[in-house]
Design a protein around this motif. Structure first.
Motif, PDB file in Angstrom:
ATOM      1  N   VAL A   1       0.850  -1.187   0.000  1.00 23.75           N
ATOM      2  CA  VAL A   1       0.000   0.000   0.000  1.00 23.75           C
ATOM      3  C   VAL A   1       0.888   1.240   0.000  1.00 23.75           C
ATOM      4  N   ILE A   2       0.624   2.130  -0.952  1.00 25.29           N
ATOM      5  CA  ILE A   2       1.449   3.333  -1.061  1.00 25.29           C
ATOM      6  C   ILE A   2       0.646   4.611  -0.824  1.00 25.29           C
ATOM      7  N   GLY A   3      -0.626   4.489  -0.591  1.00 22.72           N
ATOM      8  CA  GLY A   3      -1.413   5.681  -0.321  1.00 22.72           C
ATOM      9  C   GLY A   3      -2.891   5.439  -0.527  1.00 22.72           C
ATOM     10  N   SER A   4      -3.646   6.491  -0.379  1.00 22.84           N
ATOM     11  CA  SER A   4      -5.094   6.462  -0.571  1.00 22.84           C
ATOM     12  C   SER A   4      -5.480   7.461  -1.649  1.00 22.84           C
ATOM     13  N   ALA A   5      -6.473   7.088  -2.440  1.00 26.57           N
ATOM     14  CA  ALA A   5      -6.963   8.000  -3.463  1.00 26.57           C
ATOM     15  C   ALA A   5      -7.718   9.174  -2.866  1.00 26.57           C
ATOM     16  N   LEU A   6      -7.966   9.139  -1.553  1.00 32.54           N
ATOM     17  CA  LEU A   6      -8.733  10.194  -0.891  1.00 32.54           C
ATOM     18  C   LEU A   6      -7.861  11.203  -0.158  1.00 32.54           C
ATOM     19  N   ILE A   7      -6.568  10.903  -0.003  1.00 30.09           N
ATOM     20  CA  ILE A   7      -5.675  11.780   0.744  1.00 30.09           C
ATOM     21  C   ILE A   7      -4.473  12.117  -0.131  1.00 30.09           C
ATOM     22  N   GLY A   8      -4.247  13.395  -0.361  1.00 34.47           N
ATOM     23  CA  GLY A   8      -3.149  13.818  -1.218  1.00 34.47           C
ATOM     24  C   GLY A   8      -1.795  13.583  -0.584  1.00 34.47           C
ATOM     25  N   GLN A   9      -0.770  13.594  -1.431  1.00 37.91           N
ATOM     26  CA  GLN A   9       0.604  13.453  -0.978  1.00 37.91           C
ATOM     27  C   GLN A   9       1.433  14.597  -1.554  1.00 37.91           C
ATOM     28  N   ASP A  10       2.548  14.862  -0.920  1.00 38.77           N
ATOM     29  CA  ASP A  10       3.386  15.996  -1.301  1.00 38.77           C
ATOM     30  C   ASP A  10       4.437  15.549  -2.322  1.00 38.77           C
ATOM     31  N   PHE A  11       4.094  15.637  -3.600  1.00 39.20           N
ATOM     32  CA  PHE A  11       5.027  15.301  -4.670  1.00 39.20           C
ATOM     33  C   PHE A  11       5.819  16.551  -5.053  1.00 39.20           C
ATOM     34  N   THR A  12       7.134  16.467  -4.967  1.00 41.14           N
ATOM     35  CA  THR A  12       7.986  17.618  -5.286  1.00 41.14           C
ATOM     36  C   THR A  12       8.958  17.332  -6.418  1.00 41.14           C
ATOM     37  N   ALA A  13       9.199  16.064  -6.764  1.00 42.09           N
ATOM     38  CA  ALA A  13      10.126  15.732  -7.843  1.00 42.09           C
ATOM     39  C   ALA A  13       9.587  16.280  -9.166  1.00 42.09           C
ATOM     40  N   PRO A  14      10.442  16.810 -10.013  1.00 40.78           N
ATOM     41  CA  PRO A  14       9.962  17.450 -11.248  1.00 40.78           C
ATOM     42  C   PRO A  14       9.309  16.497 -12.236  1.00 40.78           C
ATOM     43  N   GLY A  15       9.546  15.203 -12.105  1.00 36.36           N
ATOM     44  CA  GLY A  15       8.948  14.255 -13.030  1.00 36.36           C
ATOM     45  C   GLY A  15       7.576  13.768 -12.630  1.00 36.36           C
ATOM     46  N   TYR A  16       7.014  14.358 -11.606  1.00 34.89           N
ATOM     47  CA  TYR A  16       5.701  13.939 -11.126  1.00 34.89           C
ATOM     48  C   TYR A  16       4.706  15.095 -11.168  1.00 34.89           C
ATOM     49  N   LEU A  17       3.456  14.718 -11.288  1.00 33.73           N
ATOM     50  CA  LEU A  17       2.378  15.706 -11.189  1.00 33.73           C
ATOM     51  C   LEU A  17       2.295  16.198  -9.751  1.00 33.73           C
ATOM     52  N   ARG A  18       2.179  17.491  -9.578  1.00 29.88           N
ATOM     53  CA  ARG A  18       2.126  18.076  -8.237  1.00 29.88           C
ATOM     54  C   ARG A  18       0.697  18.477  -7.893  1.00 29.88           C
ATOM     55  N   GLY A  19       0.385  18.372  -6.617  1.00 28.68           N
ATOM     56  CA  GLY A  19      -0.953  18.697  -6.155  1.00 28.68           C
ATOM     57  C   GLY A  19      -1.092  20.150  -5.759  1.00 28.68           C
ATOM     58  N   ARG A  20      -2.185  20.443  -5.129  1.00 28.44           N
ATOM     59  CA  ARG A  20      -2.474  21.800  -4.687  1.00 28.44           C
ATOM     60  C   ARG A  20      -1.562  22.214  -3.537  1.00 28.44           C
ATOM     61  N   PRO A  21      -1.411  23.511  -3.320  1.00 27.44           N
ATOM     62  CA  PRO A  21      -0.685  23.949  -2.114  1.00 27.44           C
ATOM     63  C   PRO A  21      -1.394  23.434  -0.861  1.00 27.44           C
ATOM     64  N   SER A  22      -0.605  23.138   0.169  1.00 26.96           N
ATOM     65  CA  SER A  22      -1.149  22.628   1.425  1.00 26.96           C
ATOM     66  C   SER A  22      -0.631  23.476   2.573  1.00 26.96           C
ATOM     67  N   GLN A  23      -1.511  23.826   3.491  1.00 27.39           N
ATOM     68  CA  GLN A  23      -1.162  24.669   4.634  1.00 27.39           C
ATOM     69  C   GLN A  23      -1.101  23.885   5.939  1.00 27.39           C
TER      70      GLN A  23
END
Length: 231
Positions: A80-102
């Protein structure tokens, strides 16, 4: 001549009511009977509402919606690497990045994006200068990271944080705006990245609610499948 006279009507004498005999009172239930009834009712409702109903809904949920009932978990190679309901902090340039998180660290010592243990937002109002400055900084960073011009429009979800700080999705426009950067980093054609994004578009709920969106984690897993070797 004598006129006939109307005799006064006779007034009946009042009848005095006799003594009222009170109805016999029902004997009070013994205290032990009341306690037994209360205990049985408590046990019955506990069994029905606390055991039978949750068990029934859990079994029905697992049978009808097995993925959602277990947290919409996503796996890779049996892990298991994650949930489709909870975002993760992707920062590598080869990945799609999510919304800003506070979100912040659980101990409150500083920011920690996408911390699922401390969901929250900045609570800055629309007239707060910090919100305006943060949006401008995020817009500039997004343009620079994706090779966009200084006046290029930036999707609004890429400059504003969600209320939970854990949003797993981005808009289709936000995802496509990152396709060029991802393609360069992965050495593939931009059209290939765009195809992966479009293949993972989630339509509006019931066809009318919300907007089309892209799940960041699903797209990144698909991007790893697209290119040789997984990062």
């Amino acid at each position: 001549m004598t006129l006939p006279t109307n005799p006064e009507p006779a007034v009946p004498e009042p009848v005095m009511p006799g003594p009222v005999t009170p109805e016999p009172l029902m004997p009070a239930a013994p205290l032990t009977h009341l306690l037994r009834s209360a205990a049985l009712a408590a046990l019955l409702f506990t069994a029905v509402c606390g055991l039978a109903y949750p068990l029934l809904t859990t079994l029905a949920g697992n049978a009808l919606f097995p993925a959602q009932a277990t947290g919409s978990l996503l796996s890779r190679d049996g892990q298991v690497i994650g949930s489709a309901l909870i975002g993760q902090d992707f920062t590598a340039p080869g990945y799609l990045r999510g919304r800003p998180s506070q979100t912040n660290r659980t101990d409150g010592s500083g920011p920690q994006p996408y911390n699922a243990e401390n969901s929250g937002a900045s609570n800055w109002g629309p007239t707060n200068a910090r919100l305006r400055d943060a949006a401008q900084d995020r817009a500039g960073s997004f343009r620079a990271a994706n090779g966009l011009g200084a006046s290029a429009p930036v999707p609004v979800d890429m400059v504003t944080a969600s209320g939970s700080g854990l949003d797993p999705d981005v808009s289709v426009a936000a995802a496509l705006a990152q396709a060029g950067r991802i393609a360069r980093e992965r050495a593939v054609a931009p059209a290939q990245v765009q195809a992966v994004i479009r293949a993972n578009v989630t339509p509006r709920s019931l066809g009318v609610l919300g907007e089309e969106r892209v799940n960041v984690l699903r797209v990144n897993l698909a991007l790893d499948d697209l290119t040789a070797g997984r990062r």
